[in-house]
Scaffold this motif. Structure first.
Motif, PDB file in Angstrom:
ATOM      1  N   THR A  89      -6.414   6.028   0.026  1.00 31.52           N
ATOM      2  CA  THR A  89      -7.025   5.440  -0.810  1.00 31.52           C
ATOM      3  C   THR A  89      -8.233   6.012  -1.909  1.00 31.52           C
ATOM      4  O   THR A  89      -8.718   5.691  -2.819  1.00 31.52           O
ATOM      5  N   ARG A  90      -7.893   6.878  -0.782  1.00 30.28           N
ATOM      6  CA  ARG A  90      -9.752   7.978  -1.345  1.00 30.28           C
ATOM      7  C   ARG A  90      -8.567   9.475  -1.997  1.00 30.28           C
ATOM      8  O   ARG A  90      -8.996  10.075  -1.554  1.00 30.28           O
ATOM      9  N   GLN A 106       0.993  -1.241   0.170  1.00 30.78           N
ATOM     10  CA  GLN A 106       0.138  -0.111  -0.215  1.00 30.78           C
ATOM     11  C   GLN A 106       0.805   1.070   0.276  1.00 30.78           C
ATOM     12  O   GLN A 106       0.286   2.096   0.120  1.00 30.78           O
ATOM     13  N   HIS A 132      -4.682   7.953   7.686  1.00 30.09           N
ATOM     14  CA  HIS A 132      -6.082   6.458   8.231  1.00 30.09           C
ATOM     15  C   HIS A 132      -6.237   5.861   6.823  1.00 30.09           C
ATOM     16  O   HIS A 132      -6.633   4.699   6.764  1.00 30.09           O
ATOM     17  N   ASP A 133      -6.135   6.431   5.551  1.00 29.08           N
ATOM     18  CA  ASP A 133      -6.815   5.508   4.661  1.00 29.08           C
ATOM     19  C   ASP A 133      -6.136   6.085   3.128  1.00 29.08           C
ATOM     20  O   ASP A 133      -6.540   7.694   2.988  1.00 29.08           O
TER      21      ASP A 133
END
Length: 336
Positions: A194-195, A31, A191-192
Motif C-alpha cells: 500500500t505504500r 489486495q 511486506h506491504d
C-alpha cells in the motif's frame, strides 16, 4: 524441457491479473496478491499500482517443476507500453528467447531487461529454488511524463524509444545503485503493498538509472540518425553480453549470426556505442568481474576462472587497466 508453461499477462488492469491468477490456479486476495497453488509450488505474486500508467509485479515463489514463463507480443495500437524486468535470482531464472532469437545469457549477476509490449519473450525457471523477480509495466504516456518533468533528461533517447517501429529490447547487468534500490523495493512490496508513493519514487530511480545507462552507452550522433542496422547491432550486443563468462565467438561468426558483414558490423557498432567491439566487450566483462567480487564474494582466482581466463595474471592485468587498480585491492577494500 519445462514441465509447466505459464503465460505472463500484461499488468495494465486488475482484470488481466485476475486472469493470470486463474491461469495458474492461484488464490487471489482483494489486495492483489496471488498465493501459489500447492500443486504447483509455494510462495506468492503481488501486484501494486502506484499511479496511472505504472504497475509493479513482485514474484517470490518456489516451483515444483521446471517452468517456462512466456509473454506474447502485443500489437502496437498507437500507444506503446514497456516492461522493465529485474531478475533478482539469475541462477534460477534465465531469459531464453526474445522474439524468434534464442538467448544464451547465463549471468550470475542480477540483470535487467527493457522490452516493448510488442516483443515476445520467455523465461525458464528452475524447480525447487527461490525465484525472485520484479517486473514493471509502464505506459508510453507515463514514461513521456517522466521525460517532460526532466526526471529522465534524455529527450533524444525518448524519441528513439517510442517512435521506432522496430522491436525494442535492451539488457544490462545491474549496478550497485540499482541493486540497492531493488532490494529496498522488494522489501517494501513483499511486506506491504500500500505504500504507493515510496514504490513510485523507487521505480523512478530504477527507470532513470536504466535510461542513463542507455544514454551513456550511445553517443549523441547515434540518435540523430536512424541507423538501418540498429536492431541487428542490438542483437549482436546481446551475443557479447551472453559470452561474458565464456569465450567470445569470432567477430565473423557474430556478424554472420545477425546477417551483417564483419566490416559493416564493426563500423555500425562503433557508430552506436562509441567504441570498438572488443573495447565494449572487455568493459562489460571487467564490470561483471568487479560485481562478482563485491556482491558474490568470489576470490580473484575464482572470478578469473568464472570469466574464462586460463591465466589469473592475464585477468589481473586487464582488470587493472580497466579499473585503475588491481582486483586484490578491491578485495582488501571489501574485507572489514
Amino acid at each position: 524441457m519445462a514441465d509447466y508453461q505459464v503465460h505472463i499477462t500484461r499488468l495494465h488492469s486488475d482484470h488481466s491479473f485476475q486472469h493470470f491468477a486463474a491461469s495458474i490456479s492461484g488464490e487471489l486476495s482483494p489486495q492483489n496478491l496471488i498465493t501459489i497453488n500447492p500443486s504447483m509450488g509455494k510462495g506468492f505474486i503481488r501486484k501494486v499500482n502506484p499511479e496511472d500508467g505504472l504497475s509493479v509485479r513482485l514474484w517470490n515463489v518456489i516451483l515444483n517443476q521446471p517452468t517456462r514463463l512466456f509473454k506474447h507480443a502485443v500489437p502496437a495500437t498507437g500507444s506503446r507500453g514497456f516492461n522493465l524486468v529485474y531478475i533478482i535470482t539469475p541462477e534460477y531464472c534465465q531469459l531464453k528467447t526474445i522474439g524468434t532469437h534464442t538467448q544464451f545469457n547465463n549471468y550470475d549477476a542480477r540483470t535487467s531487461y527493457l522490452l516493448a509490449d510488442d516483443v515476445a519473450y520467455d523465461f525458464e525457471i528452475a524447480a525447487f529454488h527461490p525465484i525472485q523477480v520484479i517486473d514493471l509495466s509502464v505506459s508510453s504516456e507515463w514514461l513521456k511524463l517522466q521525460f517532460e518533468k526532466r526526471i529522465l533528461p534524455f529527450p533524444d533517447l525518448w524519441e528513439r524509444t517510442v517512435k521506432t517501429d522496430a522491436p525494442f529490447v535492451f539488457s544490462d547487468i545491474c549496478s550497485t545503485t540499482v541493486n540497492l534500490t531493488i532490494n529496498e523495493l522488494f522489501e517494501i512490496i513483499i511486506h506491504d503493498g500500500t505504500r504507493n508513493s515510496v514504490v513510485r519514487s523507487l521505480v523512478v530511480v530504477l527507470v532513470a538509472e536504466f535510461f542513463k545507462k542507455m544514454f551513456n552507452r550511445q553517443p549523441a550522433e547515434a540518435y540523430a540518425i536512424k541507423d538501418v542496422h540498429f536492431e541487428k547491432i542490438m542483437e549482436a550486443e546481446n551475443i557479447l553480453l551472453a559470452h561474458l563468462q565464456k569465450n567470445l565467438p569470432s567477430l565473423e561468426q557474430i556478424a554472420k549470426s545477425v546477417a551483417l558483414s564483419e566490416s559493416t558490423f564493426k563500423r555500425h557498432f562503433k557508430a552506436i556505442f562509441g567504441k570498438s567491439i572488443y573495447e565494449y566487450y572487455l568493459e562489460k566483462k571487467m564490470d561483471l568481474a568487479k560485481q562478482l567480487m563485491l556482491e558474490n564474494a568470489l576470490s580473484v582466482n575464482d572470478t578469473a576462472e568464472r570469466l574464462g581466463y586460463e591465466k589469473v595474471s592475464n585477468f589481473i592485468e586487464i582488470f587493472k587497466k580497466h579499473h585503475g587498480y588491481s582486483p586484490g585491492v578491491l578485495k582488501k577494500k571489501r574485507t572489514p
